[in-house]
Scaffold this motif. Structure first.
Motif, PDB file in Angstrom:
ATOM      1  N   ASP A 151       7.013 -17.828  -5.608  1.00 59.22           N
ATOM      2  CA  ASP A 151       6.452 -18.423  -4.392  1.00 59.22           C
ATOM      3  C   ASP A 151       5.171 -17.744  -3.927  1.00 59.22           C
ATOM      4  O   ASP A 151       4.353 -18.369  -3.251  1.00 59.22           O
ATOM      5  CB  ASP A 151       7.476 -18.363  -3.250  1.00 59.22           C
ATOM      6  N   TYR A 152       5.008 -16.463  -4.242  1.00 53.38           N
ATOM      7  CA  TYR A 152       3.870 -15.700  -3.719  1.00 53.38           C
ATOM      8  C   TYR A 152       3.267 -14.827  -4.817  1.00 53.38           C
ATOM      9  O   TYR A 152       3.947 -14.447  -5.770  1.00 53.38           O
ATOM     10  CB  TYR A 152       4.317 -14.795  -2.559  1.00 53.38           C
ATOM     11  N   ASP A 153       1.985 -14.498  -4.646  1.00 50.90           N
ATOM     12  CA  ASP A 153       1.319 -13.540  -5.530  1.00 50.90           C
ATOM     13  C   ASP A 153       1.411 -12.145  -4.909  1.00 50.90           C
ATOM     14  O   ASP A 153       1.202 -11.977  -3.699  1.00 50.90           O
ATOM     15  CB  ASP A 153      -0.150 -13.925  -5.713  1.00 50.90           C
ATOM     16  N   PHE A 154       1.710 -11.139  -5.753  1.00 53.48           N
ATOM     17  CA  PHE A 154       1.905  -9.769  -5.279  1.00 53.48           C
ATOM     18  C   PHE A 154       0.954  -8.806  -5.985  1.00 53.48           C
ATOM     19  O   PHE A 154       0.618  -8.975  -7.155  1.00 53.48           O
ATOM     20  CB  PHE A 154       3.341  -9.305  -5.544  1.00 53.48           C
ATOM     21  N   GLY A 155       0.543  -7.770  -5.261  1.00 45.39           N
ATOM     22  CA  GLY A 155      -0.213  -6.673  -5.823  1.00 45.39           C
ATOM     23  C   GLY A 155       0.166  -5.383  -5.117  1.00 45.39           C
ATOM     24  O   GLY A 155       0.797  -5.413  -4.051  1.00 45.39           O
ATOM     25  N   VAL A 211       0.866  -1.184   0.000  1.00 44.12           N
ATOM     26  CA  VAL A 211       0.000   0.000   0.000  1.00 44.12           C
ATOM     27  C   VAL A 211       0.902   1.234   0.000  1.00 44.12           C
ATOM     28  O   VAL A 211       1.726   1.405   0.913  1.00 44.12           O
ATOM     29  CB  VAL A 211      -0.933   0.006   1.222  1.00 44.12           C
ATOM     30  N   PHE A 212       0.767   2.087  -1.032  1.00 44.31           N
ATOM     31  CA  PHE A 212       1.642   3.241  -1.195  1.00 44.31           C
ATOM     32  C   PHE A 212       0.818   4.472  -1.575  1.00 44.31           C
ATOM     33  O   PHE A 212      -0.105   4.367  -2.398  1.00 44.31           O
ATOM     34  CB  PHE A 212       2.688   2.984  -2.282  1.00 44.31           C
ATOM     35  N   PRO A 213       1.154   5.632  -1.022  1.00 45.54           N
ATOM     36  CA  PRO A 213       0.473   6.868  -1.429  1.00 45.54           C
ATOM     37  C   PRO A 213       0.705   7.168  -2.911  1.00 45.54           C
ATOM     38  O   PRO A 213      -0.152   7.698  -3.599  1.00 45.54           O
ATOM     39  CB  PRO A 213       1.105   7.949  -0.548  1.00 45.54           C
ATOM     40  N   LYS A 214       1.904   6.814  -3.407  1.00 46.56           N
ATOM     41  CA  LYS A 214       2.223   6.966  -4.826  1.00 46.56           C
ATOM     42  C   LYS A 214       3.209   5.864  -5.213  1.00 46.56           C
ATOM     43  O   LYS A 214       3.960   5.364  -4.366  1.00 46.56           O
ATOM     44  CB  LYS A 214       2.824   8.344  -5.108  1.00 46.56           C
ATOM     45  N   PHE A 215       3.175   5.485  -6.476  1.00 51.14           N
ATOM     46  CA  PHE A 215       3.992   4.366  -6.928  1.00 51.14           C
ATOM     47  C   PHE A 215       5.376   4.842  -7.364  1.00 51.14           C
ATOM     48  O   PHE A 215       5.781   4.721  -8.531  1.00 51.14           O
ATOM     49  CB  PHE A 215       3.284   3.616  -8.052  1.00 51.14           C
ATOM     50  N   SER A 216       6.088   5.393  -6.404  1.00 54.34           N
ATOM     51  CA  SER A 216       7.463   5.846  -6.625  1.00 54.34           C
ATOM     52  C   SER A 216       8.112   5.980  -5.257  1.00 54.34           C
ATOM     53  O   SER A 216       7.462   5.825  -4.224  1.00 54.34           O
ATOM     54  CB  SER A 216       7.486   7.184  -7.375  1.00 54.34           C
ATOM     55  N   GLY A 217       9.397   6.237  -5.248  1.00 53.96           N
ATOM     56  CA  GLY A 217      10.096   6.405  -3.983  1.00 53.96           C
ATOM     57  C   GLY A 217      10.809   5.133  -3.556  1.00 53.96           C
ATOM     58  O   GLY A 217      10.637   4.050  -4.132  1.00 53.96           O
ATOM     59  N   GLU A 218      11.642   5.252  -2.513  1.00 49.45           N
ATOM     60  CA  GLU A 218      12.504   4.156  -2.067  1.00 49.45           C
ATOM     61  C   GLU A 218      11.709   2.928  -1.645  1.00 49.45           C
ATOM     62  O   GLU A 218      12.052   1.797  -1.998  1.00 49.45           O
ATOM     63  CB  GLU A 218      13.383   4.641  -0.907  1.00 49.45           C
ATOM     64  N   GLU A 219      10.626   3.121  -0.864  1.00 45.15           N
ATOM     65  CA  GLU A 219       9.858   1.978  -0.370  1.00 45.15           C
ATOM     66  C   GLU A 219       9.233   1.203  -1.533  1.00 45.15           C
ATOM     67  O   GLU A 219       9.240  -0.033  -1.548  1.00 45.15           O
ATOM     68  CB  GLU A 219       8.760   2.427   0.601  1.00 45.15           C
ATOM     69  N   PHE A 220       8.686   1.904  -2.505  1.00 40.08           N
ATOM     70  CA  PHE A 220       8.051   1.227  -3.640  1.00 40.08           C
ATOM     71  C   PHE A 220       9.095   0.473  -4.458  1.00 40.08           C
ATOM     72  O   PHE A 220       8.838  -0.653  -4.923  1.00 40.08           O
ATOM     73  CB  PHE A 220       7.308   2.234  -4.514  1.00 40.08           C
ATOM     74  N   GLU A 221      10.272   1.046  -4.653  1.00 36.00           N
ATOM     75  CA  GLU A 221      11.323   0.367  -5.409  1.00 36.00           C
ATOM     76  C   GLU A 221      11.767  -0.911  -4.699  1.00 36.00           C
ATOM     77  O   GLU A 221      11.998  -1.944  -5.333  1.00 36.00           O
ATOM     78  CB  GLU A 221      12.515   1.300  -5.627  1.00 36.00           C
ATOM     79  N   LYS A 222      11.869  -0.847  -3.368  1.00 36.49           N
ATOM     80  CA  LYS A 222      12.257  -2.048  -2.616  1.00 36.49           C
ATOM     81  C   LYS A 222      11.156  -3.108  -2.677  1.00 36.49           C
ATOM     82  O   LYS A 222      11.432  -4.316  -2.717  1.00 36.49           O
ATOM     83  CB  LYS A 222      12.572  -1.677  -1.165  1.00 36.49           C
ATOM     84  N   PHE A 223       9.903  -2.672  -2.689  1.00 36.58           N
ATOM     85  CA  PHE A 223       8.793  -3.605  -2.831  1.00 36.58           C
ATOM     86  C   PHE A 223       8.880  -4.323  -4.183  1.00 36.58           C
ATOM     87  O   PHE A 223       8.664  -5.537  -4.261  1.00 36.58           O
ATOM     88  CB  PHE A 223       7.463  -2.857  -2.712  1.00 36.58           C
ATOM     89  N   LYS A 224       9.212  -3.598  -5.246  1.00 38.20           N
ATOM     90  CA  LYS A 224       9.332  -4.216  -6.561  1.00 38.20           C
ATOM     91  C   LYS A 224      10.469  -5.238  -6.593  1.00 38.20           C
ATOM     92  O   LYS A 224      10.346  -6.304  -7.200  1.00 38.20           O
ATOM     93  CB  LYS A 224       9.551  -3.137  -7.638  1.00 38.20           C
TER      94      LYS A 224
END
Length: 504
Positions: A194-198, A172-185
């Protein structure tokens, strides 16, 4: 005249229909005969893989029953996926063939069939953890070929992406950019097999809804607490959180297919594994469940995972570990080191006490062994787990030991050669040629690394332990023994094979 025209017309139509039918059968036959699975080997593997951003490779053995069962499903899937846009390439490698052994070693193949998903020209390799039938293979690989994480924008996306019987990881991200989103990707790409991601910017769309404060990872699961939120975006910490949270406090192993993915996760964890097996129709089942869950909850996070198995559904596990149904109810623990511990004919009140003894280190390990043979007078001596110390480590002899599997084709091919080697050393009291069935006996993993069959080790009388990777002829093996036997013992003359007249 009209009737003649009609008859002639009907004959013409029939001929055309027959021709079309024959053509369609011919086309179908040609399509069916064409193999859509690429056959790779050591000579063309690298050149082929480097040309593809996404290719799927099955490592198989021709004698493997599971491989034979998979083959037609894999071929059907390859046909369907060849028409995908872009096409998804399926390939196979005979990993049991000697020239391909290096490939099997490179990709850490430990059993057959093993399927790997190779990305970026082979720079990245992931385990295939999907179904083994054609429709399931197609659906799984289409998802794997797409983005690692799908955007969730609506309730319809939630319905199509999130299956409440499976684990789903959503960022869950306020916007799809930034350090946290990149690490999530990065995380999603690493664990996608192994897992499904969204990912979404609207937490209210998700099951169990509610607001979140800042970037958050939510793990949805169908057991224990139904969701967990996590906000440490270090990739290693995220991976550890997902792996640990994906294992139920007690994993259930029965005939319900919806439980099977969690069983796979259980066996893939690095933790020690406690397994309680009993017949689920037994009248004391509820008492066992209650006591076992109490213990599992108490030891959560202490390096041990817990499974409750129905003995009727667990025959393959029993066979693998050498357990017997008349020992149930039983509890069995396997450590990462390979050490095993067993308590048979268990009562509910024994569980907590026995687990405490295990955690305290006061239990004696269980070693699976075939009986020591009463008669052992064949040229190649039979060794079992209970005789391994006496024959190999404490005999003071030079011992060549083959680890084999009864079903292994290469082992069967090697057997007469080992017999000839053993006969050659019959008059040498300092040399023993022996074999051990590695599917029926536990091995000391600190001494022997057995990843496939046959695996051969040589231990000299002075204690030097070597893995044999030489040729498989009688002469090769004899030369190796003579060169590596204890120098303090004098080799006896080795019996030579008679020379045939046509060799003169």
């Amino acid at each position: 005249m009209a009737s003649r025209v009609c008859v002639g017309f009907l004959v013409l139509v029939s001929s055309i229909l027959l021709l079309l039918l024959l053509l369609s059968v011919s086309v179908y036959a040609d399509e069916g005969e064409h193999e859509h699975v690429l056959t790779l080997d050591h000579s063309n593997f690298s050149d082929t893989v480097t040309k593809h951003d996404f290719i799927v490779v099955e490592f198989y053995a021709p004698w493997c029953g599971h491989c034979k069962k998979l083959a037609p499903e894999y071929e059907k899937a390859a046909l369907v996926l060849s028409r995908h846009d872009p096409p998804v390439i399926l390939a196979k490698v005979d990993a049991s063939d000697e020239p391909n052994r290096e490939l099997a070693k490179k990709f850490e193949i430990q059993g057959f069939p093993t399927i790997k998903i190779l990305r970026n020209g082979g720079k990245s390799a992931q385990e295939y953890n999907g179904p083994r039938e054609a429709d399931g293979i197609v659906a799984y690989l289409k998802k794997q070929a797409g983005p690692a994480s799908a955007e969730i924008k609506s309730a319809e996306d939630v319905s199509s992406l999130i299956d409440e019987t499976r684990i789903f990881v959503v960022g869950v991200f306020p916007k799809f950019s930034g350090e946290e989103f990149e690490k999530f990707k990065v995380l999603a790409e690493k664990l996608r097999s192994d897992y499904d991601f969204g990912h979404t910017s609207n937490a209210k769309l998700l099951p169990h809804g509610g607001s979140v404060n800042g970037p958050t990872i939510r793990l949805l699961k169908p057991f224990d607490e139904l969701f967990i939120d996590f906000q440490d975006f270090d990739v290693d910490a995220l991976e550890k959180f997902i792996v640990e949270a994906s294992v139920p406090i007690v994993t259930v192993y029965d005939k319900d297919p919806s439980n099977h993915p969690f069983v796979n996760t259980f066996f893939n964890t690095p933790n020690a594994k406690a397994m309680l097996f009993l017949n689920f129709s037994e009248e004391h089942l509820d008492a066992f469940k209650s006591k076992y869950k109490d213990v599992a909850t108490a030891y959560k996070g202490k390096g041990i995972s817990f499974l409750l198995g129905d003995s009727e559904a667990s025959q393959n596990v029993f066979q693998y570990f050498g357990l017997k149904e008349d020992q149930t109810p039983l509890i069995f623990i396997q450590k990462k080191s390979g050490q095993k511990y067993l308590k048979t004919n268990l009562k509910p009140g024994h569980i907590a006490t026995w687990l405490k003894e295990y955690m305290d280190g006061s239990l004696k390990p269980f070693v699976r062994s075939e009986p020591i043979p009463d008669v052992n007078n064949e040229p190649v001596k039979v060794v079992v787990a209970d005789s391994l110390q006496d024959v190999v480590f404490n005999s003071g002899k030079n011992v060549m030991l083959e680890f084999y599997a009864p079903w292994c084709g290469h082992c069967k091919k090697l057997a007469p050669t080992l017999d000839e080697v053993a006969v050659s050393f019959e008059n040498d009291p300092d040399v023993i040629i022996a074999k051990l069935d590695a599917t029926a006996n536990d091995l000391p993993t600190e001494a022997f690394d057995v990843q496939g069959f046959p695996t051969i080790y040589f231990r000299s009388a002075s204690g030097n332990l070597l893995k044999y990777d030489g040729g498989r002829t009688k002469e090769d093996i004899i030369e190796f023994i003579q060169n590596n036997r204890d120098k303090s013992t004098q080799p006896s003359p080795v019996e030579s094979s008679p020379v045939k007249k046509d060799e003169l």
